[in-house]
Scaffold this motif. Structure first.
Motif, PDB file in Angstrom:
ATOM      1  N   ASP A 359       0.799  -1.220   0.000  1.00 36.36           N
ATOM      2  CA  ASP A 359       0.000   0.000   0.000  1.00 36.36           C
ATOM      3  C   ASP A 359       0.835   1.275   0.000  1.00 36.36           C
ATOM      4  O   ASP A 359       0.276   2.378  -0.064  1.00 36.36           O
ATOM      5  CB  ASP A 359      -0.940   0.015   1.217  1.00 36.36           C
ATOM      6  CG  ASP A 359      -1.935  -1.132   1.182  1.00 36.36           C
ATOM      7  OD1 ASP A 359      -2.346  -1.511   0.068  1.00 36.36           O
ATOM      8  OD2 ASP A 359      -2.268  -1.663   2.258  1.00 36.36           O
ATOM      9  N   ARG A 360       2.144   1.150   0.078  1.00 33.31           N
ATOM     10  CA  ARG A 360       2.998   2.340   0.019  1.00 33.31           C
ATOM     11  C   ARG A 360       3.078   2.818  -1.428  1.00 33.31           C
ATOM     12  O   ARG A 360       3.172   2.006  -2.358  1.00 33.31           O
ATOM     13  CB  ARG A 360       4.398   2.039   0.543  1.00 33.31           C
ATOM     14  CG  ARG A 360       4.442   1.592   1.988  1.00 33.31           C
ATOM     15  CD  ARG A 360       4.002   2.686   2.939  1.00 33.31           C
ATOM     16  NE  ARG A 360       4.890   3.846   2.924  1.00 33.31           N
ATOM     17  CZ  ARG A 360       4.759   4.892   3.733  1.00 33.31           C
ATOM     18  NH1 ARG A 360       3.758   4.917   4.614  1.00 33.31           N
ATOM     19  NH2 ARG A 360       5.602   5.907   3.673  1.00 33.31           N
ATOM     20  N   PRO A 361       3.035   4.137  -1.651  1.00 34.01           N
ATOM     21  CA  PRO A 361       2.968   4.648  -3.027  1.00 34.01           C
ATOM     22  C   PRO A 361       4.079   4.150  -3.948  1.00 34.01           C
ATOM     23  O   PRO A 361       3.816   3.818  -5.110  1.00 34.01           O
ATOM     24  CB  PRO A 361       3.044   6.168  -2.833  1.00 34.01           C
ATOM     25  CG  PRO A 361       2.471   6.398  -1.479  1.00 34.01           C
ATOM     26  CD  PRO A 361       2.901   5.220  -0.657  1.00 34.01           C
ATOM     27  N   PHE A 362       5.312   4.093  -3.444  1.00 35.97           N
ATOM     28  CA  PHE A 362       6.413   3.677  -4.316  1.00 35.97           C
ATOM     29  C   PHE A 362       6.152   2.307  -4.912  1.00 35.97           C
ATOM     30  O   PHE A 362       6.342   2.086  -6.115  1.00 35.97           O
ATOM     31  CB  PHE A 362       7.733   3.669  -3.536  1.00 35.97           C
ATOM     32  CG  PHE A 362       8.929   3.296  -4.377  1.00 35.97           C
ATOM     33  CD1 PHE A 362       9.623   4.265  -5.080  1.00 35.97           C
ATOM     34  CD2 PHE A 362       9.370   1.976  -4.465  1.00 35.97           C
ATOM     35  CE1 PHE A 362      10.722   3.929  -5.872  1.00 35.97           C
ATOM     36  CE2 PHE A 362      10.457   1.626  -5.236  1.00 35.97           C
ATOM     37  CZ  PHE A 362      11.143   2.613  -5.945  1.00 35.97           C
ATOM     38  N   TRP A 363       5.698   1.384  -4.086  1.00 35.19           N
ATOM     39  CA  TRP A 363       5.505   0.006  -4.531  1.00 35.19           C
ATOM     40  C   TRP A 363       4.167  -0.179  -5.236  1.00 35.19           C
ATOM     41  O   TRP A 363       4.080  -0.954  -6.208  1.00 35.19           O
ATOM     42  CB  TRP A 363       5.640  -0.935  -3.338  1.00 35.19           C
ATOM     43  CG  TRP A 363       6.997  -0.820  -2.726  1.00 35.19           C
ATOM     44  CD1 TRP A 363       7.329  -0.152  -1.575  1.00 35.19           C
ATOM     45  CD2 TRP A 363       8.221  -1.318  -3.265  1.00 35.19           C
ATOM     46  NE1 TRP A 363       8.686  -0.212  -1.365  1.00 35.19           N
ATOM     47  CE2 TRP A 363       9.264  -0.923  -2.373  1.00 35.19           C
ATOM     48  CE3 TRP A 363       8.545  -2.060  -4.394  1.00 35.19           C
ATOM     49  CZ2 TRP A 363      10.595  -1.246  -2.604  1.00 35.19           C
ATOM     50  CZ3 TRP A 363       9.879  -2.383  -4.623  1.00 35.19           C
ATOM     51  CH2 TRP A 363      10.882  -1.983  -3.739  1.00 35.19           C
ATOM     52  N   SER A 364       3.129   0.530  -4.802  1.00 39.81           N
ATOM     53  CA  SER A 364       1.833   0.389  -5.476  1.00 39.81           C
ATOM     54  C   SER A 364       1.893   0.947  -6.894  1.00 39.81           C
ATOM     55  O   SER A 364       1.262   0.404  -7.810  1.00 39.81           O
ATOM     56  CB  SER A 364       0.724   1.088  -4.677  1.00 39.81           C
ATOM     57  OG  SER A 364       0.944   2.483  -4.593  1.00 39.81           O
ATOM     58  N   ARG A 365       2.655   2.016  -7.100  1.00 34.18           N
ATOM     59  CA  ARG A 365       2.806   2.558  -8.449  1.00 34.18           C
ATOM     60  C   ARG A 365       3.436   1.526  -9.379  1.00 34.18           C
ATOM     61  O   ARG A 365       3.037   1.386 -10.537  1.00 34.18           O
ATOM     62  CB  ARG A 365       3.670   3.815  -8.418  1.00 34.18           C
ATOM     63  CG  ARG A 365       2.997   5.015  -7.795  1.00 34.18           C
ATOM     64  CD  ARG A 365       3.981   6.129  -7.504  1.00 34.18           C
ATOM     65  NE  ARG A 365       3.313   7.243  -6.843  1.00 34.18           N
ATOM     66  CZ  ARG A 365       3.953   8.288  -6.322  1.00 34.18           C
ATOM     67  NH1 ARG A 365       5.277   8.346  -6.380  1.00 34.18           N
ATOM     68  NH2 ARG A 365       3.272   9.264  -5.744  1.00 34.18           N
ATOM     69  N   ARG A 366       4.402   0.824  -8.880  1.00 31.78           N
ATOM     70  CA  ARG A 366       5.081  -0.161  -9.720  1.00 31.78           C
ATOM     71  C   ARG A 366       4.236  -1.417  -9.898  1.00 31.78           C
ATOM     72  O   ARG A 366       4.333  -2.075 -10.929  1.00 31.78           O
ATOM     73  CB  ARG A 366       6.460  -0.459  -9.139  1.00 31.78           C
ATOM     74  CG  ARG A 366       7.423   0.691  -9.479  1.00 31.78           C
ATOM     75  CD  ARG A 366       8.431   1.012  -8.406  1.00 31.78           C
ATOM     76  NE  ARG A 366       9.247   2.143  -8.854  1.00 31.78           N
ATOM     77  CZ  ARG A 366       8.936   3.427  -8.646  1.00 31.78           C
ATOM     78  NH1 ARG A 366       7.831   3.747  -7.989  1.00 31.78           N
ATOM     79  NH2 ARG A 366       9.725   4.389  -9.085  1.00 31.78           N
ATOM     80  N   ARG A 367       3.373  -1.708  -8.912  1.00 30.79           N
ATOM     81  CA  ARG A 367       2.450  -2.811  -9.094  1.00 30.79           C
ATOM     82  C   ARG A 367       1.403  -2.469 -10.161  1.00 30.79           C
ATOM     83  O   ARG A 367       1.077  -3.282 -11.020  1.00 30.79           O
ATOM     84  CB  ARG A 367       1.746  -3.135  -7.772  1.00 30.79           C
ATOM     85  CG  ARG A 367       0.842  -4.369  -7.865  1.00 30.79           C
ATOM     86  CD  ARG A 367       0.177  -4.682  -6.538  1.00 30.79           C
ATOM     87  NE  ARG A 367      -0.805  -3.689  -6.145  1.00 30.79           N
ATOM     88  CZ  ARG A 367      -0.626  -2.781  -5.186  1.00 30.79           C
ATOM     89  NH1 ARG A 367       0.512  -2.740  -4.508  1.00 30.79           N
ATOM     90  NH2 ARG A 367      -1.577  -1.904  -4.910  1.00 30.79           N
ATOM     91  N   LEU A 368       0.917  -1.232 -10.130  1.00 27.83           N
ATOM     92  CA  LEU A 368      -0.074  -0.808 -11.125  1.00 27.83           C
ATOM     93  C   LEU A 368       0.540  -0.769 -12.516  1.00 27.83           C
ATOM     94  O   LEU A 368      -0.106  -1.110 -13.506  1.00 27.83           O
ATOM     95  CB  LEU A 368      -0.632   0.574 -10.759  1.00 27.83           C
ATOM     96  CG  LEU A 368      -1.517   0.611  -9.514  1.00 27.83           C
ATOM     97  CD1 LEU A 368      -1.845   2.048  -9.142  1.00 27.83           C
ATOM     98  CD2 LEU A 368      -2.790  -0.177  -9.756  1.00 27.83           C
ATOM     99  N   SER A 369       1.811  -0.363 -12.598  1.00 30.66           N
ATOM    100  CA  SER A 369       2.459  -0.338 -13.929  1.00 30.66           C
ATOM    101  C   SER A 369       2.630  -1.745 -14.462  1.00 30.66           C
ATOM    102  O   SER A 369       2.606  -1.968 -15.680  1.00 30.66           O
ATOM    103  CB  SER A 369       3.817   0.365 -13.839  1.00 30.66           C
ATOM    104  OG  SER A 369       4.761  -0.428 -13.128  1.00 30.66           O
TER     105      SER A 369
END
Length: 372
Positions: A359-369
């Protein structure tokens, strides 16, 4: 009336990509000018993977470039997806060990090799105001910073853009830069440690807002870098105290940094580290190589290897094109696209292995990508 000097190819950028292109072209019989702007802060702490030895051997310069001055890297450590360290030893690498580079020395030796092969090398000289002429040639302005500066004009049939992430010639010629993330590096070089710290391995450690990298340098200093997105807490406030506090909170990087002294740190430098590429890597009279063509996340450790590969390949393609091969540039573009696809696949796979902070932005952004 003084005639404007003319070359077959001008290579803009004197890093690994530019030097590989210049070496390839001059050995093919082309007249080449290699212009190295030499701007920006000195590069430090860059690693060269073992497979690069093959490309340097193909270029005929492995021995003079790697013989001395660099520190062997006999393995890599990572705390990624787990707080525990995982080791990869170079004993299992078919190409042997890698290197922690003295990057300025590495680049100087590459340019010296290009000069020895027959290229004209203009140090501390930037290529400005590229202008395509009606006869299909280029007129370029060379701006020298050394010796009081000054400008001079040259002509050429082709330009290789090896100017780094800015891709100065390609963008000016109509190419567009595509970025896929906003990764930023905050990096600092620590003072030499007392004797008794012989570990020559690099180390990567992830945290909730990004990841850390540390490696020894040939000088005895140590590089420490933190990679995050510019809008996240880890990038806020570049002061030394904030950086030290985050560093000391790490489990493994701090252990290797403490012997170098952390009481009088300087503020860290910032550097772009995002993934990017051009929408096309060649156009009317130009070809891009290295970071100008495709820049990769430092986590891949493929930056210099890719620069050498694309520089060599671009040089071969330009030579073939000037000989009349109509498919050479398209074949080169396909090689770059293949390298980008392989990088993107590995990049997704590596980030998928870190699932502790979904749920941290750094990792969620890369999961969404990854899902896009």
């Amino acid at each position: 009336m003084t005639r404007t000097p003319a070359y077959d190819v001008v290579v803009a950028g004197g890093g690994p990509a530019g030097c590989a292109a210049a070496l390839t072209l001059v050995r093919a019989g082309r007249t080449v000018l290699l212009a190295d702007a030499g701007t920006g802060p000195p590069k430090a702490g860059e690693a060269l993977v073992s497979a690069a030895r093959l490309l340097l051997t193909d270029l005929g310069i492995a021995e003079p470039v790697l013989a001395t001055g660099h520190l062997p890297c006999h393995g890599n450590l990572s705390a990624w997806g787990s707080p525990e360290l995982y080791a990869v030893d170079s004993l299992h690498d078919p190409y042997g060990h890698g290197w922690h580079l003295d990057r300025p020395l590495f680049d100087r030796r590459l340019r010296a090799a290009a000069r020895a092969a027959g290229a004209d090398v203009a140090e501390h000289t930037a290529v400005r105001r590229p202008a395509r002429r009606p006869d299909g040639t280029w007129r370029l302005t060379l701006c020298a910073r050394a010796g009081g500066g000054g400008e001079r004009a040259v002509r050429c049939r082709w330009v290789v853009d090896a100017t780094g992430r800015g891709a100065a010639v390609a963008v000016r010629s109509g190419a567009r830069r595509r970025t896929t993330d906003r990764l930023t590096a905050l990096h600092l070089t620590l003072d030499p440690a007392p004797p008794g710290c012989p570990d020559d391995r690099s180390l990567v450690e992830s945290d909730r807002d990004g990841w850390w990298y540390t490696a020894p340098l040939p000088s005895g200093h140590r590089l420490v870098a933190y990679f995050t997105d510019p809008d996240l807490p880890g990038a806020a406030g570049p002061g030394a105290e904030r950086f030290r506090d985050r560093l000391l909170a790490t489990r493994h990087v701090s252990h290797r940094a403490r012997p170098h002294g952390l009481t009088t740190l300087r503020p860290p430098r910032r550097a772009a580290a995002h993934s990017a590429h051009l929408d096309r890597v060649h156009g009317d009279g130009w070809t891009a190589a290295g970071d100008a063509a495709a820049a990769f996340d430092p986590l891949s450790s493929q930056g210099i290897l890719t620069a050498l590969y694309t520089g060599l390949s671009a040089g071969q393609a330009v030579d073939a094109h000037l000989h009349g091969d109509r498919t050479a540039l398209a074949d080169y573009a396909a090689k770059v696209a293949t390298a980008r696809t392989a990088y993107a696949h590995e990049h997704r796979a590596v980030h998928a292995r870190e699932a502790r902070w979904p749920d941290r932005p750094f990792w969620s952004r890369r999961r969404l990508s990854r899902q896009a």
